[in-house]
Design a protein around this motif. Structure first.
Motif, PDB file in Angstrom:
ATOM      1  N   LEU A 174       0.831  -1.207   0.000  1.00 41.78           N
ATOM      2  CA  LEU A 174       0.000   0.000   0.000  1.00 41.78           C
ATOM      3  C   LEU A 174       0.866   1.259   0.000  1.00 41.78           C
ATOM      4  CD1 LEU A 174      -2.946  -0.849   2.428  1.00 41.78           C
ATOM      5  CD2 LEU A 174      -2.604  -1.438   0.026  1.00 41.78           C
ATOM      6  N   LEU A 175       1.966   1.206   0.726  1.00 40.80           N
ATOM      7  CA  LEU A 175       2.873   2.352   0.764  1.00 40.80           C
ATOM      8  C   LEU A 175       3.468   2.616  -0.616  1.00 40.80           C
ATOM      9  CD1 LEU A 175       4.307   4.500   2.468  1.00 40.80           C
ATOM     10  CD2 LEU A 175       6.097   2.822   2.939  1.00 40.80           C
ATOM     11  N   TYR A 176       3.901   1.555  -1.279  1.00 46.04           N
ATOM     12  CA  TYR A 176       4.412   1.702  -2.648  1.00 46.04           C
ATOM     13  C   TYR A 176       3.320   2.255  -3.562  1.00 46.04           C
ATOM     14  CZ  TYR A 176       8.892  -0.738  -2.040  1.00 46.04           C
ATOM     15  OH  TYR A 176      10.168  -1.083  -1.680  1.00 46.04           O
ATOM     16  N   GLY A 177       2.120   1.701  -3.436  1.00 43.04           N
ATOM     17  CA  GLY A 177       1.020   2.132  -4.288  1.00 43.04           C
ATOM     18  C   GLY A 177       0.700   3.602  -4.110  1.00 43.04           C
ATOM     19  N   ALA A 178       0.582   4.037  -2.861  1.00 38.48           N
ATOM     20  CA  ALA A 178       0.272   5.438  -2.585  1.00 38.48           C
ATOM     21  C   ALA A 178       1.396   6.358  -3.046  1.00 38.48           C
ATOM     22  CB  ALA A 178       0.016   5.634  -1.096  1.00 38.48           C
ATOM     23  N   GLY A 179       2.632   5.951  -2.822  1.00 41.05           N
ATOM     24  CA  GLY A 179       3.782   6.780  -3.180  1.00 41.05           C
ATOM     25  C   GLY A 179       3.925   6.984  -4.673  1.00 41.05           C
ATOM     26  N   PHE A 180       3.882   5.903  -5.426  1.00 41.86           N
ATOM     27  CA  PHE A 180       4.023   6.014  -6.875  1.00 41.86           C
ATOM     28  C   PHE A 180       2.812   6.701  -7.503  1.00 41.86           C
ATOM     29  CE2 PHE A 180       7.337   2.819  -6.272  1.00 41.86           C
ATOM     30  CZ  PHE A 180       8.296   3.260  -7.179  1.00 41.86           C
ATOM     31  N   SER A 181       1.628   6.470  -6.949  1.00 43.32           N
ATOM     32  CA  SER A 181       0.434   7.145  -7.438  1.00 43.32           C
ATOM     33  C   SER A 181       0.546   8.653  -7.207  1.00 43.32           C
ATOM     34  CB  SER A 181      -0.810   6.593  -6.739  1.00 43.32           C
ATOM     35  OG  SER A 181      -1.959   7.308  -7.114  1.00 43.32           O
ATOM     36  N   PHE A 182       1.037   9.050  -6.040  1.00 47.78           N
ATOM     37  CA  PHE A 182       1.189  10.469  -5.717  1.00 47.78           C
ATOM     38  C   PHE A 182       2.140  11.160  -6.694  1.00 47.78           C
ATOM     39  CE2 PHE A 182       3.982  13.620  -3.742  1.00 47.78           C
ATOM     40  CZ  PHE A 182       3.065  14.625  -3.448  1.00 47.78           C
ATOM     41  N   VAL A 183       3.310  10.575  -6.909  1.00 51.24           N
ATOM     42  CA  VAL A 183       4.317  11.202  -7.773  1.00 51.24           C
ATOM     43  C   VAL A 183       3.805  11.320  -9.202  1.00 51.24           C
ATOM     44  CG1 VAL A 183       6.619  10.947  -8.774  1.00 51.24           C
ATOM     45  CG2 VAL A 183       6.259  10.450  -6.348  1.00 51.24           C
ATOM     46  N   SER A 184       3.240  10.239  -9.738  1.00 47.60           N
ATOM     47  CA  SER A 184       2.781  10.269 -11.127  1.00 47.60           C
ATOM     48  C   SER A 184       1.593  11.216 -11.286  1.00 47.60           C
ATOM     49  CB  SER A 184       2.415   8.859 -11.594  1.00 47.60           C
ATOM     50  OG  SER A 184       1.417   8.284 -10.785  1.00 47.60           O
TER      51      SER A 184
END
Length: 266
Positions: A219-229
């Motif tokens: 979930l942390l990876y998902g939220a992080g990459f979603s935020f940046v993109s």
């Protein structure tokens, strides 16, 4: 899901949430066409949190001005432009909320298929092209009215159908009403905040009630990459949309829809 799938899906969500090409379609397609395991409710929550943070941070000054103006002038006869936009965002969200409660289960059962996505991708892509070509592109957000808001809000409600694209259909409606591309995009992005927040809240409640195990690192990876993109997408889209227009996104939608139809009927 593998780490590779997590990163790809998160980036796709962040990019497509705000481009007029349908995020829901792109998150459904890997499972439909590539056989990837469904990302699940927890991952949906995570990537939507990332997208929500991106749009809030990008528009933080606008949001701050709108909130302050609403508390100062929202219920008085001396409305400011910021307080009006705050009201318009709230009013424009109502149709989507009503439609969500009325049709969510039906859409989940009957409309989340590759064929539906292919058809809506093409049809609403052509509608976006027509709106962009026919629009006068003269009005800015200062000219936004309650009538405009209701029409755009009703258009947003249609985005519950996968493949429609929430940003695409709201921009289409705004363009048809005569707004310039940047104003159409900005209001679409502001409208996304309560919608994403509401959808994320409901999904979180559902997730807690389900009691399913959660992979917090995923979930942390998902939220992080979603935020940046998502943040980069908003920045670049608003920087270039006045110059490039909607045609590149229309062509992409037509190509994507055609490929999907080929997969469906092959």
């Amino acid at each position: 899901m593998t780490l590779f799938e997590i990163i790809i899906l998160a980036i796709v969500q962040g990019i497509t949430e705000f481009l007029p090409i349908s995020s829901s379609a792109h998150l459904i397609l890997p499972a439909e066409l590539l056989g990837w395991v469904s990302q699940g409710l927890a991952f949906d929550v995570a990537v939507h949190v990332g997208s929500l943070l991106a749009v809030i941070i990008y528009f933080r000054h606008d949001i701050s001005n709108m909130v302050q103006a609403w508390f100062r002038h929202g219920f008085s006869s001396r409305q400011t432009q910021d307080s009006k936009v705050a009201w318009f965002v709230a009013i424009g969200t109502i149709p989507a909320v009503i439609a969500g409660f009325m049709f969510k289960d039906w859409i989940e059962l009957y409309a989340r298929s590759a064929l539906v996505i292919a058809c809506t991708t093409i049809v609403f892509g052509l509608l976006l092209w027509y709106a962009d070509r026919a629009a006068r592109h003269r009005k800015t957000l200062t000219a936004l009215s309650i009538k405009d808001t209701i029409i755009i809000g009703l258009a947003q409600a249609m985005a519950l159908i996968p493949g429609t694209s929430r940003s695409g259909i709201t921009m289409t409606a705004a363009l048809m009403l005569g707004f310039d591309r940047e104003s159409a995009a900005r209001f679409s992005f502001l409208l996304s905040i309560p919608v994403i927040l509401g959808a994320g809240t409901l999904a979180t409640i559902e997730l807690i009630a389900s009691g399913q195990a959660v992979d917090w690192l995923a979930l942390l990876y998902g939220a992080g990459f979603s935020f940046v993109s998502a943040y980069l997408c908003i920045y670049l889209f608003l920087s270039f949309i006045s110059r490039i227009g909607m045609l590149p996104f229309v062509l992409y939608r037509l190509a994507l829809g055609s490929v999907l139809l080929w997969f469906v009927f092959a």
